[in-house]
Write an enzyme that holds these catalytic residues in place. Structure first.
Site, PDB file in Angstrom:
ATOM      1  N   TYR A 150       0.600  -1.285  -0.211  1.00 15.78           N
ATOM      2  CA  TYR A 150       0.015   0.062  -0.003  1.00 15.78           C
ATOM      3  C   TYR A 150       1.090   1.228   0.011  1.00 15.78           C
ATOM      4  O   TYR A 150       0.228   2.386  -0.233  1.00 15.78           O
ATOM      5  CB  TYR A 150      -0.914   0.069   1.045  1.00 15.78           C
TER       6      TYR A 150
ATOM      7  N   LYS B  83       2.470 -13.991   5.815  1.00 19.01           N
ATOM      8  CA  LYS B  83       2.975 -14.838   4.771  1.00 19.01           C
ATOM      9  C   LYS B  83       4.540 -15.083   4.708  1.00 19.01           C
ATOM     10  O   LYS B  83       5.165 -14.993   3.535  1.00 19.01           O
ATOM     11  CB  LYS B  83       2.363 -14.480   3.400  1.00 19.01           C
TER      12      LYS B  83
ATOM     13  N   ASP C 234      -2.878 -17.816   4.992  1.00 19.67           N
ATOM     14  CA  ASP C 234      -3.935 -18.576   4.232  1.00 19.67           C
ATOM     15  C   ASP C 234      -4.453 -19.473   5.387  1.00 19.67           C
ATOM     16  O   ASP C 234      -5.856 -19.796   5.281  1.00 19.67           O
ATOM     17  CB  ASP C 234      -3.373 -19.276   3.046  1.00 19.67           C
TER      18      ASP C 234
ATOM     19  N   ASP D 222      -6.258  -5.968   5.392  1.00 16.35           N
ATOM     20  CA  ASP D 222      -7.606  -5.706   4.546  1.00 16.35           C
ATOM     21  C   ASP D 222      -8.514  -6.850   4.076  1.00 16.35           C
ATOM     22  O   ASP D 222      -9.691  -6.909   4.531  1.00 16.35           O
ATOM     23  CB  ASP D 222      -6.997  -5.189   3.340  1.00 16.35           C
TER      24      ASP D 222
END
Ligand code: NAP
Length: 422
Positions: A163, A234, A288, A312
């Site tokens: 972002y 991640k 995930d 988000d």
């Protein structure tokens, strides 16, 4: 949120007074001026319903001794129309000066056009923690069997990650220069396919990570109900960015909190999984996996701290479990600053129809009132909202999944919440 000393001056206005700070303390006058951005799309609909609810909550709690003096500032389409700019400097400066503000959603075009005004506001004001509590209110229709198990709060890093807006468009000289640098100088030859490419950069810093994780741990330490802080990353794939987020997160936990914070390893190695009552437990999950864990082990998670993009995605997924975006609140926090805003966007297809659910904005206002220390008003607001939902008087999003519901418009729902506060 901590804040260095400063000297706020020029705080009086003819109608209300500015919120100021002295060191770490926020000074909230009885009649604070609070700037607000109505927002694009459904922004006007939800503000028209929510503002009377905020005022009624304050009136109910303080019987005229306190009130909010609202000051509209412009961003998005309304700003473009009024000033020719999408995000006038004056808007940013007014919010900065008044410390506590609220906003509706702002539209961001996909693929081309201007950058996100939401991201720009958060970055310019250094509102580094996007905090999104997800809790269930009785009677809300949910796709889950046990929606009441959802009681998590997301701390999303708000100023960096993908972002940050460092990216180059396919076909430009810039992107080809970056490609050459990556392939020739950095040794990633034949990693990027030939032909047009878009390239972005994902900065995750120690500074940005640590101040965010500190906020999450501090929240858990102060809370009686939220004991686990989960770092969601991640890092198995993006080792030096998301992996670093995890490592720096644990570093904060180990180095800054002493016995107040333990890790999940210690919990199992030394305590057979039984957490001490007065300590916070920090663990981590791969993003995930986390997206399934919030559904399959909902009651095992409390506070989630994560980089911008994960936050988000995850906060919308959490929101779905408690009834959807129509009731998912949020607020952005910096040092002695708060900008409340719902999780949802401008839902343009419903704009001007007086149809959508204003609950997300109303509950974002609850966060703002709590931040101001106006707990009684925050409670009155929640009472009014919960009673209205309990009466099955709801907007379209809940009515479509709730047998026997009375379907209300946005403004009718706002009126009902006000009535139920009396
Ligand atoms: P969205 O505006 O959040 O809407 C997606 C869907 O969520 C809606 O179609 C609706 O679902 C449901 N929804 C959203 N708000 C609701 C409300 N108040 N009451 C009931 N249901 C509600 O997402 P989007 O369509 O992807 O994004 C539209 C624009 O908003 C984009 O330009 C995006 O960039 C921007 N955006 C801004 C912010 C922000 O200002 N912070 C955040 C997210 C997105 P159903 O149709 O199924 O009922």
């Amino acid at each position: 949120m901590n804040s260095p000393p400063n000297s706020d001056s020029d705080s009086a206005s003819s109608e209300g007074t500015r919120i100021t700070r002295s060191g770490d303390t926020l000074n909230v006058p009885d009649h604070p001026i609070i700037p607000y951005i109505e927002g694009d799309g459904v922004g006007a609909d939800i503000w028209a319903a929510a503002k009377p609810v905020f005022d009624a909550a304050v009136e109910t709690a303080y019987d005229g001794e306190r009130s909010i003096v609202w000051k509209e500032v412009f961003a998005g389409e309304k700003a473009k129309k009024n000033t020719g700019e999408l995000l006038p400097d004056e808007t940013v400066e007014t919010i900065r000066k008044h410390r506590v503000a609220a906003k509706g959603p702002l539209t961001t075009p996909v693929g081309a056009g201007f950058r996100s005004l939401n991201v720009a506001l958060r970055q310019k004001l250094d509102l580094y923690a996007n905090v999104r509590p997800t809790y269930y209110i009785d009677g809300v229709p949910s796709p889950m069997k046990n929606p009441e198990q959802m009681d998590m709060i997301t701390f999303r890093e708000n100023t960096e990650d993908v972002y940050a807006g460092i990216e180059w468009e396919a076909g430009t000289d810039g992107v080809e220069e970056v490609r050459r640098f990556v392939e020739e100088q950095m040794g990633y030859d034949e990693t990027i396919h030939d032909g047009p490419v878009g390239i972005g950069i994902k900065p995750i810093t120690e500074f940005g990570t640590k101040r965010l994780v500190r906020e999450a741990i501090d929240y858990a330490l102060e809370s009686n109900t939220h004991q686990f802080v989960t770092l969601v990353h991640k890092g198995n794939i993006m080792k030096f960015t998301e992996g670093a987020f995890r490592d720096w997160g644990y570093e904060v936990a180990r180095e800054e909190y002493g016995e107040e914070v333990i890790t999940e390893d210690t919990l199992w190695e030394e305590r057979d999984g039984d957490p001490p009552e007065d300590a916070v437990v920090v663990n981590d999950r791969i993003a995930d996996n986390m997206l399934q864990q919030i559904q399959t082990r909902t009651d095992q998670y409390d506070v989630l701290a994560m980089p911008n993009l994960n936050g988000d995605y995850l906060s919308d997924a959490c929101g779905a479990q408690i009834g959807g975006l129509g009731i998912a609140p949020g607020a952005n926090f910096g040092d002695a600053a708060c900008l409340a805003e719902p999780v949802h966007g401008s839902a343009n297809k419903y704009a001007g129809q007086n149809k959508v659910n204003p609950s997300a904005l109303i509950l974002s206002g609850r966060l703002m009132l709590e931040y101001m220390g106006w707990e009684e008003a925050a409670d009155a607001l929640l009472d009014g909202l919960a009673t209205t939902i309990d009466q099955k008087r709801v907007t379209y999003d809940f009515a479509r999944n709730l047998e026997g519901a009375e379907r209300l418009s946005t403004s009718e729902f706002g009126h009902a919440v006000v009535e139920n506060m009396d």
